[in-house]
Design a protein around this motif. Structure first.
Motif, PDB file in Angstrom:
ATOM      1  N   GLU A  77       0.841  -1.201   0.000  1.00 24.48           N
ATOM      2  CA  GLU A  77       0.000   0.000   0.000  1.00 24.48           C
ATOM      3  C   GLU A  77       0.875   1.250   0.000  1.00 24.48           C
ATOM      4  OE1 GLU A  77      -2.793  -0.062   3.142  1.00 24.48           O
ATOM      5  OE2 GLU A  77      -3.955  -1.743   2.330  1.00 24.48           O
ATOM      6  N   ARG A  78       1.930   1.241   0.806  1.00 25.82           N
ATOM      7  CA  ARG A  78       2.834   2.402   0.857  1.00 25.82           C
ATOM      8  C   ARG A  78       3.567   2.558  -0.475  1.00 25.82           C
ATOM      9  NH1 ARG A  78       3.826   0.049   5.947  1.00 25.82           N
ATOM     10  NH2 ARG A  78       5.777  -0.859   5.188  1.00 25.82           N
ATOM     11  N   PHE A  79       4.024   1.441  -1.033  1.00 27.18           N
ATOM     12  CA  PHE A  79       4.770   1.472  -2.287  1.00 27.18           C
ATOM     13  C   PHE A  79       3.897   2.013  -3.425  1.00 27.18           C
ATOM     14  CE2 PHE A  79       5.749  -0.577  -6.331  1.00 27.18           C
ATOM     15  CZ  PHE A  79       7.101  -0.296  -6.483  1.00 27.18           C
ATOM     16  N   LEU A  80       2.689   1.473  -3.561  1.00 25.82           N
ATOM     17  CA  LEU A  80       1.810   1.880  -4.658  1.00 25.82           C
ATOM     18  C   LEU A  80       1.333   3.318  -4.490  1.00 25.82           C
ATOM     19  CD1 LEU A  80      -0.203  -1.432  -5.130  1.00 25.82           C
ATOM     20  CD2 LEU A  80       1.517  -0.470  -6.675  1.00 25.82           C
ATOM     21  N   CYS A  81       1.136   3.726  -3.242  1.00 29.29           N
ATOM     22  CA  CYS A  81       0.746   5.113  -2.979  1.00 29.29           C
ATOM     23  C   CYS A  81       1.867   6.063  -3.389  1.00 29.29           C
ATOM     24  CB  CYS A  81       0.399   5.288  -1.503  1.00 29.29           C
ATOM     25  SG  CYS A  81      -0.115   6.970  -1.060  1.00 29.29           S
ATOM     26  N   ALA A  82       3.116   5.727  -3.027  1.00 22.44           N
ATOM     27  CA  ALA A  82       4.265   6.550  -3.396  1.00 22.44           C
ATOM     28  C   ALA A  82       4.454   6.574  -4.905  1.00 22.44           C
ATOM     29  CB  ALA A  82       5.523   6.019  -2.704  1.00 22.44           C
ATOM     30  N   PHE A  83       4.111   5.464  -5.568  1.00 22.43           N
ATOM     31  CA  PHE A  83       4.225   5.381  -7.024  1.00 22.43           C
ATOM     32  C   PHE A  83       3.152   6.223  -7.717  1.00 22.43           C
ATOM     33  CE2 PHE A  83       2.998   2.851 -10.903  1.00 22.43           C
ATOM     34  CZ  PHE A  83       4.067   3.267 -11.684  1.00 22.43           C
ATOM     35  N   GLY A  84       2.077   6.517  -7.003  1.00 17.72           N
ATOM     36  CA  GLY A  84       1.012   7.323  -7.592  1.00 17.72           C
ATOM     37  C   GLY A  84      -0.197   6.530  -8.002  1.00 17.72           C
ATOM     38  N   ALA A  85      -0.232   5.238  -7.636  1.00 10.96           N
ATOM     39  CA  ALA A  85      -1.395   4.392  -7.932  1.00 10.96           C
ATOM     40  C   ALA A  85      -2.329   4.464  -6.726  1.00 10.96           C
ATOM     41  CB  ALA A  85      -0.955   2.957  -8.203  1.00 10.96           C
ATOM     42  N   ASP A  86      -3.302   5.341  -6.784  1.00 13.62           N
ATOM     43  CA  ASP A  86      -4.172   5.614  -5.639  1.00 13.62           C
ATOM     44  C   ASP A  86      -5.198   4.500  -5.467  1.00 13.62           C
ATOM     45  OD1 ASP A  86      -5.588   6.694  -3.601  1.00 13.62           O
ATOM     46  OD2 ASP A  86      -6.314   8.444  -4.697  1.00 13.62           O
ATOM     47  N   LEU A  87      -5.107   3.801  -4.350  1.00 14.21           N
ATOM     48  CA  LEU A  87      -6.021   2.690  -4.062  1.00 14.21           C
ATOM     49  C   LEU A  87      -7.063   3.064  -3.013  1.00 14.21           C
ATOM     50  CD1 LEU A  87      -3.400  -0.205  -3.836  1.00 14.21           C
ATOM     51  CD2 LEU A  87      -4.629   0.607  -5.855  1.00 14.21           C
ATOM     52  N   ARG A 144      -1.420   4.611 -14.059  1.00 20.69           N
ATOM     53  CA  ARG A 144      -0.249   5.395 -13.665  1.00 20.69           C
ATOM     54  C   ARG A 144       0.879   5.262 -14.682  1.00 20.69           C
ATOM     55  NH1 ARG A 144       1.483   9.977 -11.919  1.00 20.69           N
ATOM     56  NH2 ARG A 144       3.288   9.900 -10.489  1.00 20.69           N
ATOM     57  N   LEU A 145       1.088   4.068 -15.209  1.00 17.07           N
ATOM     58  CA  LEU A 145       2.131   3.868 -16.219  1.00 17.07           C
ATOM     59  C   LEU A 145       1.849   4.689 -17.479  1.00 17.07           C
ATOM     60  CD1 LEU A 145       2.619   0.004 -15.882  1.00 17.07           C
ATOM     61  CD2 LEU A 145       4.244   1.776 -15.187  1.00 17.07           C
ATOM     62  N   LEU A 146       0.579   4.784 -17.845  1.00 18.83           N
ATOM     63  CA  LEU A 146       0.191   5.591 -19.008  1.00 18.83           C
ATOM     64  C   LEU A 146       0.311   7.077 -18.691  1.00 18.83           C
ATOM     65  CD1 LEU A 146      -2.955   3.566 -20.149  1.00 18.83           C
ATOM     66  CD2 LEU A 146      -0.781   3.727 -21.378  1.00 18.83           C
ATOM     67  N   GLU A 147      -0.076   7.454 -17.476  1.00 15.89           N
ATOM     68  CA  GLU A 147       0.000   8.852 -17.060  1.00 15.89           C
ATOM     69  C   GLU A 147       1.439   9.349 -17.055  1.00 15.89           C
ATOM     70  OE1 GLU A 147      -1.448  11.653 -13.279  1.00 15.89           O
ATOM     71  OE2 GLU A 147      -1.349   9.463 -13.063  1.00 15.89           O
ATOM     72  N   LEU A 148       2.360   8.492 -16.616  1.00 18.00           N
ATOM     73  CA  LEU A 148       3.771   8.857 -16.582  1.00 18.00           C
ATOM     74  C   LEU A 148       4.415   8.859 -17.963  1.00 18.00           C
ATOM     75  CD1 LEU A 148       4.874   6.781 -13.450  1.00 18.00           C
ATOM     76  CD2 LEU A 148       4.795   9.286 -13.606  1.00 18.00           C
ATOM     77  N   GLY A 149       3.729   8.279 -18.947  1.00 20.35           N
ATOM     78  CA  GLY A 149       4.300   8.179 -20.284  1.00 20.35           C
ATOM     79  C   GLY A 149       5.285   7.039 -20.421  1.00 20.35           C
ATOM     80  N   TRP A 150       5.283   6.120 -19.448  1.00 12.89           N
ATOM     81  CA  TRP A 150       6.178   4.959 -19.531  1.00 12.89           C
ATOM     82  C   TRP A 150       5.667   3.966 -20.574  1.00 12.89           C
ATOM     83  CZ3 TRP A 150       7.710   3.419 -13.806  1.00 12.89           C
ATOM     84  CH2 TRP A 150       8.342   4.514 -13.206  1.00 12.89           C
TER      85      TRP A 150
END
Length: 250
Positions: free
Chosen positions: A150-160, A193-199
């Motif tokens: 949860e902490r990792f995904l939140c920091a990555f920007g994937a809001d759960l 999030r991956l699409l939002e970042l342009g990755w």
């Protein structure tokens, strides 16, 4: 008897080549017009409209009217799961035809959208990386995001935090890799999030997703994935989180 009759109806609808093609195209999660779907299925727009009317009537697709056009999409994640499961069965149980893979086939196997989540080699690798780092526990029966996850995904920007009634985290058997990637809210938020970042970027006219140079760097830094090359011999390596353990190679 009623359930059996419904099964026969759904199987017949999906079993038509043109309808199966249109359903497969819509598995990218987008909404398309009858004309666009007719192009992909190589049929006339009028014939496509007839097919689409049947699919909407059976609740496999929904239609939204906007201005001059009507837009069709997969009706629900449940329908998407059914279609993806059929692809898995077809890939495993039906003998492969002796024909070379196209460039698009290779692109789909590398990275693609599976309704609203990430699939292909990259999707499986991301799932494996999250498991290896202890952020997700994944079994045949289901998936669970750990407190560190949860902490990792939140920091990555994937809001759960915005929970919905849909499945939260679950394994999805990848038809091309025959291993699990992630579906449900967690899988959807990661792809968003991956699409939002342009990755990752969508490929026009395909479910395939293109991995950008920033995506290579980001996957290496955040998910500890190493992608050796971008051709048919692509290999994804998950760097071990333990010094003594070997890397995981896909």
């Amino acid at each position: 008897m009623a359930a059996a009759a419904n099964l026969v109806e759904v199987a017949a609808l999906v079993g038509d080549t043109a309808r199966a093609t249109m359903l497969s195209v819509l598995m990218g999660g987008q909404s398309l017009t009858a004309k666009e779907l007719a192009y992909h299925a190589t049929i006339s727009p009028s014939t496509a409209s007839e097919h689409l009317s049947k699919l909407v009537g059976a609740h496999l697709l929904t239609v939204t009217r906007g201005g001059r056009f009507s837009y069709y999409r997969i009706a629900s994640p449940l329908i998407a799961t059914m279609l993806e499961s059929m692809k898995v069965v077809a890939a495993i149980e039906v003998p492969l035809r002796l024909q070379p893979r196209s460039v698009n086939d290779e692109a789909l196997r590398f990275a693609r959208s599976c309704y609203d989540h990430l699939a292909g080699q990259v999707g499986v690798a991301v799932a494996d990386a999250l498991v290896a780092m202890g952020h997700i526990v994944l079994t045949d029966e289901g998936g669970e995001v750990t407190s560190s996850g949860e902490r990792f995904l939140c920091a990555f920007g994937a809001d759960l935090r915005q929970r919905t009634r849909r499945i939260f985290c679950q394994p999805c058997l990848d038809w091309s890799e025959r291993r699990y990637h992630l579906k449900g809210l967690v899988g959807a938020r990661i792809l968003d999030r991956l699409l939002e970042l342009g990755w990752l970027k969508s490929v026009s006219g395909s479910r395939a997703l293109h991995l950008t140079s920033s995506g290579r760097t980001g996957l290496s830094e955040i998910f500890r994935l190493e992608i050796n090359n971008g051709g048919r011999d692509t290999r994804l390596i998950i760097r071990s989180t333990k010094r003594e353990g070997p890397a995981l190679v896909l």
